[in-house]
Write an enzyme that holds these catalytic residues in place. Structure first.
Site, mmCIF file in Angstrom:
data_model
loop_
_atom_site.group_PDB
_atom_site.id
_atom_site.type_symbol
_atom_site.label_atom_id
_atom_site.label_comp_id
_atom_site.label_asym_id
_atom_site.label_seq_id
_atom_site.Cartn_x
_atom_site.Cartn_y
_atom_site.Cartn_z
ATOM 1 N N LEU A 122 -69.084 -49.611 25.984
ATOM 2 C CA LEU A 122 -69.272 -48.112 25.831
ATOM 3 C C LEU A 122 -68.115 -47.481 25.051
ATOM 4 C CD1 LEU A 122 -71.124 -47.645 29.045
ATOM 5 C CD2 LEU A 122 -72.165 -48.054 27.019
ATOM 6 N N ALA A 127 -62.665 -43.588 24.587
ATOM 7 C CA ALA A 127 -62.615 -42.503 25.292
ATOM 8 C C ALA A 127 -61.336 -42.155 25.721
ATOM 9 C CB ALA A 127 -63.655 -42.428 26.267
ATOM 10 N N ASP A 169 -66.185 -45.875 17.163
ATOM 11 C CA ASP A 169 -65.869 -45.376 18.362
ATOM 12 C C ASP A 169 -65.392 -43.994 18.446
ATOM 13 O OD1 ASP A 169 -66.933 -47.802 18.830
ATOM 14 O OD2 ASP A 169 -65.161 -48.807 19.179
#
Length: 400
Positions: A122, A127, A169
């Site tokens: 993910l 992130a 991403d």
């Protein structure tokens, strides 16, 4: 588990100025494995990710701990960043290393980070990177645009951490908006934020963790990137096009008609990688059309088709992910699904009918654990909403 405020107070004591930001995880429904070749991609951010609670340090010192990984990461933004230490702190050091190319950083960060899902597929690394770049931007008043946050986070992951990916991403983590699809040309960085056929989304995002975690720098990810570049190089050589250095060679720069011309002469491995690239970029364009027309069934069908190409042409996918994919295809209420991330272990994602969540959870769990009972304690199912990109929750909370 200890919450962020408790953790901050336990590790660092009271603070006069606390800031909190949220950096979401992302999925790529269409456009898998093509961003490093400067292809077309799509993406969503969703409402699970990494929370940061931090305060600035006037000395330049960084002190960061994680509720997901072990170790207190300490270094100073005023000093040259040294070699990797092969722990989660490399992403923090990489962010500083990238920013130091253009800025003289003066303030560091003291804080705590916490991820809200198991790691795998993910883009938790993106992130973490984008959140930390955003935090450094804030405390040092750098004034970065969204695309500059993407640029520095991507630079850190490629050139410091060592994963030869594109900007997919980071772009999803930073640029996405709730209820909308990101459509990005990774060659030009041009992008659009597209609503779904003029109506509310008829789906939620399902995330199915295989129970097997992975780290991309320890997989065949970089090998696949090299294979794509080699495919482009072979076609250019056959055509008599002057060759560039391999690092500057990409399938984006080779017209598809040259693939049709030379595909039978190329070694099969490289022809397969090229076939995936060209067909996936076409799927992205078809998917954007279906999205804008509000056709979730066609959009989902293309996602399933994309995963087939990932398995057969890009040749990725662990036994666990392949089994999850097969189960998704026969699960009522799943419009479309695929491997998430690079497809080396990790997770599968799907667009699901919100009215059938529990049936999907029950069926996917039962069928998967029939084949892989060893993952009964680590297999997880989550259902999420789309989300906007990385942003502050609060810049000036009450002192602890």
């Amino acid at each position: 588990m200890m919450d962020l405020t408790q953790a901050y107070k336990t590790f660092f004591g009271p603070s006069d100025t606390l800031m909190q930001l949220f950096s979401p995880y992302r999925i790529c429904p269409l456009g898998a494995h093509v961003d490093h070749q400067h292809g077309l991609v799509s993406g969503f951010a969703f409402d699970s990710g990494i929370d940061f609670l931090f305060s600035p340090t006037t000395t330049g010192k960084v002190e960061m701990c994680s509720l997901s990984f072990e170790g207190l990461m300490t270094f100073n933004v005023r000093r040259e960043i040294d070699s990797k230490q092969y722990n989660w702190g490399d992403y923090l050091r990489g962010a500083v290393w990238a920013l130091q190319h253009d800025f003289q950083l003066r303030k560091g960060i003291r804080g705590v980070v916490k991820g809200s899902m198991p790691i795998g597929g993910l883009s938790s690394s993106a992130a973490l990177l984008c959140g930390f770049v955003k935090a450094l931007d804030e405390v040092n008043q750098l004034g970065l645009s969204k695309m500059e946050v993407v640029k520095y986070a991507s630079m850190a992951e490629r050139e410091y951490v060592g994963l030869n990916n594109g900007i997919l991403d980071q772009a999803c983590v930073v640029l996405c908006e709730e209820q909308q699809l990101l459509f990005l040309d990774t060659d030009t960085s041009d992008y659009q934020i597209l609503p779904f056929g003029g109506q509310q989304l008829p789906f939620k995002i399902g995330v199915f963790f295989s129970g097997v975690t992975r780290k991309l720098t320890g997989t065949d990810y970089n090998l696949r990137v090299s294979e794509c570049k080699t495919a482009a190089w072979i076609m250019e050589a056959y055509e008599g096009i002057p060759l560039k250095d391999m690092k500057d060679t990409r399938l984006h720069d080779v017209p598809e008609n040259l693939f049709e011309k030379y595909k039978e002469k190329m070694p099969e491995r490289f022809a397969k990688r090229a076939r995936h690239y060209y067909s996936e970029c076409e799927r992205v364009k078809a998917g954007v059309k279906a999205w804008q027309e509000g056709d979730i069934h066609e959009f989902g069908r293309l996602i399933f088709e994309s995963c087939e190409s990932s398995m057969n042409n890009y040749e990725c996918g662990s036994p666990e992910l392949i089994e999850l994919y097969k189960i998704m295809r026969r699960t009522d209420g799943i419009y479309g699904g695929r491997f998430s991330g690079a497809g080396f272990k990790g997770a599968c994602i799907a667009l699901v009918d919100p009215d059938k969540e529990e049936q999907i959870r029950e069926y996917m769990t039962k069928e998967y654990l029939k084949v892989f009972p060893q993952y009964k304690d680590s297999f997880k199912v989550f259902f999420c909403h789309t989300s906007k990109g990385v942003d502050f929750v609060s810049k000036h909370e009450q002192p602890l």
